[in-house]
Every structure is written in C-alpha cells, then in structure tokens.
Design a protein around this motif. Structure first.
Motif, PDB file in Angstrom:
ATOM      1  N   ARG A  71       0.890  -1.164   0.000  1.00  0.00           N
ATOM      2  CA  ARG A  71       0.000   0.000   0.000  1.00  0.00           C
ATOM      3  C   ARG A  71       0.927   1.213   0.000  1.00  0.00           C
ATOM      4  O   ARG A  71       1.892   1.263   0.759  1.00  0.00           O
ATOM      5  N   THR A 125      -9.401  -7.798  -5.723  1.00  0.00           N
ATOM      6  CA  THR A 125      -9.574  -7.670  -4.267  1.00  0.00           C
ATOM      7  C   THR A 125     -10.572  -8.730  -3.811  1.00  0.00           C
ATOM      8  O   THR A 125     -11.594  -8.935  -4.481  1.00  0.00           O
ATOM      9  N   ILE A 126     -10.282  -9.367  -2.690  1.00  0.00           N
ATOM     10  CA  ILE A 126     -11.215 -10.396  -2.209  1.00  0.00           C
ATOM     11  C   ILE A 126     -12.525  -9.774  -1.729  1.00  0.00           C
ATOM     12  O   ILE A 126     -13.492 -10.479  -1.504  1.00  0.00           O
ATOM     13  N   ASP A 127     -12.542  -8.441  -1.564  1.00  0.00           N
ATOM     14  CA  ASP A 127     -13.725  -7.791  -0.989  1.00  0.00           C
ATOM     15  C   ASP A 127     -14.911  -7.689  -1.951  1.00  0.00           C
ATOM     16  O   ASP A 127     -16.040  -7.464  -1.518  1.00  0.00           O
ATOM     17  N   MET A 169     -13.268 -11.223   6.395  1.00  0.00           N
ATOM     18  CA  MET A 169     -12.718  -9.932   5.980  1.00  0.00           C
ATOM     19  C   MET A 169     -13.780  -9.056   5.326  1.00  0.00           C
ATOM     20  O   MET A 169     -14.834  -9.532   4.906  1.00  0.00           O
ATOM     21  N   GLY A 170     -13.457  -7.795   5.195  1.00  0.00           N
ATOM     22  CA  GLY A 170     -14.377  -6.827   4.599  1.00  0.00           C
ATOM     23  C   GLY A 170     -14.425  -5.592   5.463  1.00  0.00           C
ATOM     24  O   GLY A 170     -15.272  -5.464   6.336  1.00  0.00           O
ATOM     25  N   ARG A 171     -13.451  -4.699   5.222  1.00  0.00           N
ATOM     26  CA  ARG A 171     -13.341  -3.510   6.074  1.00  0.00           C
ATOM     27  C   ARG A 171     -14.537  -2.591   5.891  1.00  0.00           C
ATOM     28  O   ARG A 171     -15.059  -2.031   6.821  1.00  0.00           O
ATOM     29  N   GLU A 223     -15.666  -7.917   9.123  1.00  0.00           N
ATOM     30  CA  GLU A 223     -14.606  -7.228   9.884  1.00  0.00           C
ATOM     31  C   GLU A 223     -14.947  -5.766  10.192  1.00  0.00           C
ATOM     32  O   GLU A 223     -14.691  -5.268  11.286  1.00  0.00           O
ATOM     33  N   HIS A 252      -6.287 -13.677   7.549  1.00  0.00           N
ATOM     34  CA  HIS A 252      -5.611 -13.684   6.248  1.00  0.00           C
ATOM     35  C   HIS A 252      -5.611 -15.033   5.541  1.00  0.00           C
ATOM     36  O   HIS A 252      -5.180 -15.093   4.382  1.00  0.00           O
ATOM     37  N   ARG A 255      -7.090 -14.705   2.245  1.00  0.00           N
ATOM     38  CA  ARG A 255      -6.403 -14.050   1.126  1.00  0.00           C
ATOM     39  C   ARG A 255      -5.483 -15.000   0.359  1.00  0.00           C
ATOM     40  O   ARG A 255      -5.039 -14.679  -0.747  1.00  0.00           O
TER      41      ARG A 255
HETATM   42  O1  F6P Z   1      -8.778  -5.119   0.845  1.00  0.00           O
HETATM   43  C1  F6P Z   1      -8.828  -6.465   1.163  1.00  0.00           C
HETATM   44  C2  F6P Z   1      -8.709  -6.701   2.632  1.00  0.00           C
HETATM   45  O2  F6P Z   1      -8.645  -8.081   2.740  1.00  0.00           O
HETATM   46  C3  F6P Z   1      -9.789  -6.140   3.549  1.00  0.00           C
HETATM   47  O3  F6P Z   1     -10.965  -6.890   3.606  1.00  0.00           O
HETATM   48  C4  F6P Z   1      -9.084  -6.097   4.860  1.00  0.00           C
HETATM   49  O4  F6P Z   1      -9.656  -5.181   5.719  1.00  0.00           O
HETATM   50  C5  F6P Z   1      -7.723  -5.659   4.467  1.00  0.00           C
HETATM   51  O5  F6P Z   1      -7.517  -6.173   3.165  1.00  0.00           O
HETATM   52  C6  F6P Z   1      -6.625  -6.101   5.388  1.00  0.00           C
HETATM   53  O6  F6P Z   1      -5.407  -5.817   4.793  1.00  0.00           O
HETATM   54  P1  F6P Z   1      -3.962  -5.875   5.439  1.00  0.00           P
HETATM   55  O7  F6P Z   1      -4.034  -6.684   6.669  1.00  0.00           O
HETATM   56  O8  F6P Z   1      -3.126  -6.498   4.374  1.00  0.00           O
HETATM   57  O9  F6P Z   1      -3.590  -4.459   5.668  1.00  0.00           O
END
Ligand code: F6P
Length: 322
Positions: A71, A125-127, A169-171, A223, A252, A255
């Motif tokens: 990122r 993206t898995i989201d 997951m799913g922010r 999440e 994770h 992922r």
């Molecule tokens: O964007 C995908 C995702 O899996 C989100 O659902 C999750 O919140 C985030 O990545 C977590 O990412 P990392 O732990 O790599 O910062």
C-alpha cells in the motif's frame, strides 16, 4: 510499445493469472512487458524489470502475486505521481496495467488524467467492492475458503451446542460476509451496509434460534461491522447475556490459496483484454463483469460508490434460518 504491470493493495488469488495473461497477450501482439514490483511504491522507485512468457510459467494456479504488493499512501500526492510518470517515460513505458482495488484504481485514474500515462485497471480484491462489476479477482476463492472454514466450525458448534461468531474480511463491504453466511446456512449476518445491524436484533435472532430448537447458531460478522469486531461483540454478549459462545477470526487465510477456476478464468480474460485495449490506444479504463459479460468502464467511475450486497440475500438467509 512497452507496458508495465503491477499489483497493488491487498493481494488476491487470481492476480498471478492476470499477470501471466498480460505478459503473454502482450508477447502475442509483439509488445514488451515490464513487471513493476511492490505496487505503486515500485513505480515511484523505478523497481521494474522485463517480464517474459517463461517468467510466468506455473503461476496460473498460485495464490498471492509474484510481483509482490504494497500500500503506497504517498501516491496520493500529485508531485509523487509526476515523479513516477517521469521515471516511466524515461524507461519508455507508455502504458500500465494496474491490478488492485479501489485505492489502486484511484491512483491509476489520477496518473492517466494528470500525466497522460495510459492506464488499464483489473479488479483484484477479495472484498468484491468495486462499482460497476459483479466480480473481482479473489472473491470466489476467498468465499470458498471461508465456507470451508465455517463448515468445520459448524461441526464443533453443533457438537457442543454453542453459539459461534465467525469474523470474515471486509473492512467496508459485507459482500464476503453475506455470501459466506448464505452458503453456510448461518443464523445471522452482521455487515457494514446493513440497515438493521443492531445489537438488539442480533440478540433477538439468537433467542429465536434457541426457541426454534437449535442447539447451536453461527453468526457471520464482517470485519468492518458497525457494532465492532467479532471479539468485541462476543465480549458484550457474554457479559450482558451470559452466553457460552466462541469467536473465530478467519483473517488472512482468506487471502491465500490456489485460485478457483473462476478466478483463473477472469484473471486470464481481463489480463488479455487490458492489453488489447491499451494496444488499440485506449487510455483510462478498468474491466469488469456485468451479467456474465466482460465490460470496460472509465477509470473515473471508481469515484462512485460500490453496490452493497444484494438485500435479498440477507432476507433469504433469515427465511432459510428457521
Ligand atoms: O482489501 C482487502 C482486505 O482483505 C480487507 O478486507 C481487509 O480489511 C484488508 O484487506 C486487510 O489488509 P492488510 O491486513 O493487508 O492491511
């Protein structure tokens, strides 16, 4: 023509399939591909090298990304983008394939608009939370991973007659949560976009389950749910209601893993299509899937909100939970 390919943001199964398709489609058209490592960070630092067909051997079935990912919040700065574009031009790279999520597409859109670097986006993206596409790379694999995990939890939950909260997951998106819940026959799902996502409603649904004679219940928690993490919700249920419950955070593991056939197929199709469109002179677009068909959308579309999980799925979950 020379093009660059990078993966950015959270990795997603199927990214390697897309990289392979970009490289091999470019090769078929007589174009050179450069692999840019570590996403936009590598773009800023000029961290790239040629990527050939043989470099992509045996990656179709591998999770993660051979290009690594990162990122790079610094890419939000226009002067950093200008510096990156200068580096690309100096290396003769006139077009870019960006495989990632909404943040990555925003970066690509700005780079194309301000610097004239032609950019193609492939949803990775898995989201599954990008506007204008029914699917993103990695969603199908992550969903199947979560479903397998919850099925295992169901065995122990029903043996001990316990309530389980399972966090997926799913922010900011409930796509994975709602689809997992439906596929696993969960009793309830908590997700950020839900309108009736209250503690009272959760308690009501758990009581209802018990009244219906269910010894165990499974609640899927996204999440980023507004009530907090599964651990926090579990603590409150234990404290206020004395419930004997357990919490599992899948994290994770969702992922990783070998991509499903669907993620491999869409990675391959989108990778090839991105190169063909860039070679034809298109400048700022991303690819998607709408009602079974491959579509291209302007990158500027990424500014609009993503569709929430279909309401009818959460409604169906309640009917089927009886
Ligand atoms: O964007 C995908 C995702 O899996 C989100 O659902 C999750 O919140 C985030 O990545 C977590 O990412 P990392 O732990 O790599 O910062």
């Amino acid at each position: 023509m020379r093009l660059g390919v990078l993966t950015s943001g959270g990795d997603a199964p199927g990214m390697n399939a897309a990289i392979r398709a970009v490289v091999r489609q470019a090769d078929a058209l007589g174009l050179e591909t450069f692999g840019i490592r570590h996403g936009f960070r590598g773009l800023i630092q000029g961290d790239w090298s040629p990527l050939k067909s043989r470099d992509c051997a045996n990656i179709l079935q591998r999770g993660g990304t051979i290009l690594h990912t990162a990122r790079a919040p610094e890419f939000a700065d226009p002067s950093v983008r200008a510096q990156a574009a200068e580096g690309l031009r100096a290396a003769g790279l006139s077009a870019l394939v960006v495989i990632g999520g909404d943040g990555s597409f925003r970066g690509a859109e700005a780079l194309a608009r301000e610097q004239g670097i032609r950019c193609a986006g492939i949803p990775g993206t898995i989201d599954n939370d990008l506007p204008g596409t029914d699917r993103t790379l990695g969603f199908d694999t992550a969903l199947n991973t979560a479903v397998e995990a919850v099925d295992r939890i169901r065995d122990t939950a029903s043996s001990h007659e316990r309530v389980f909260l399972v966090e997926v997951m799913g922010r900011s998106s409930g796509m994975l949560a709602v689809h997992t819940a439906l596929a696993c026959g969960a009793e309830f799902v908590l997700y950020p976009e839900a309108e009736d996502d209250t503690f009272e409603e959760l308690v009501h649904q758990l009581k209802l389950s018990a009244e219906r004679g269910k010894g165990s219940s499974i609640v899927i928690v996204a999440e980023g749910d507004q009530l907090g993490s599964a651990v926090a919700i579990g603590d409150r249920l234990q404290k206020d209601f004395g419930l004997d419950l357990r919490v599992a955070v899948l994290g994770h593991i969702q992922r990783g893993g070998s991509p499903t056939a669907l993620d491999r197929i869409w990675g391959s199709r989108w990778g090839s299509e991105a190169v063909k469109r860039l070679a034809a002179g298109e400048a700022s677009f991303y690819l998607g899937l709408q009602e079974g068909a491959l579509v291209a959308l302007p990158l500027a579309r990424i500014q609009s909100p993503a569709a929430p999980p279909p309401r009818e799925l959460a409604a169906l979950l309640r009917i089927l939970a009886r």
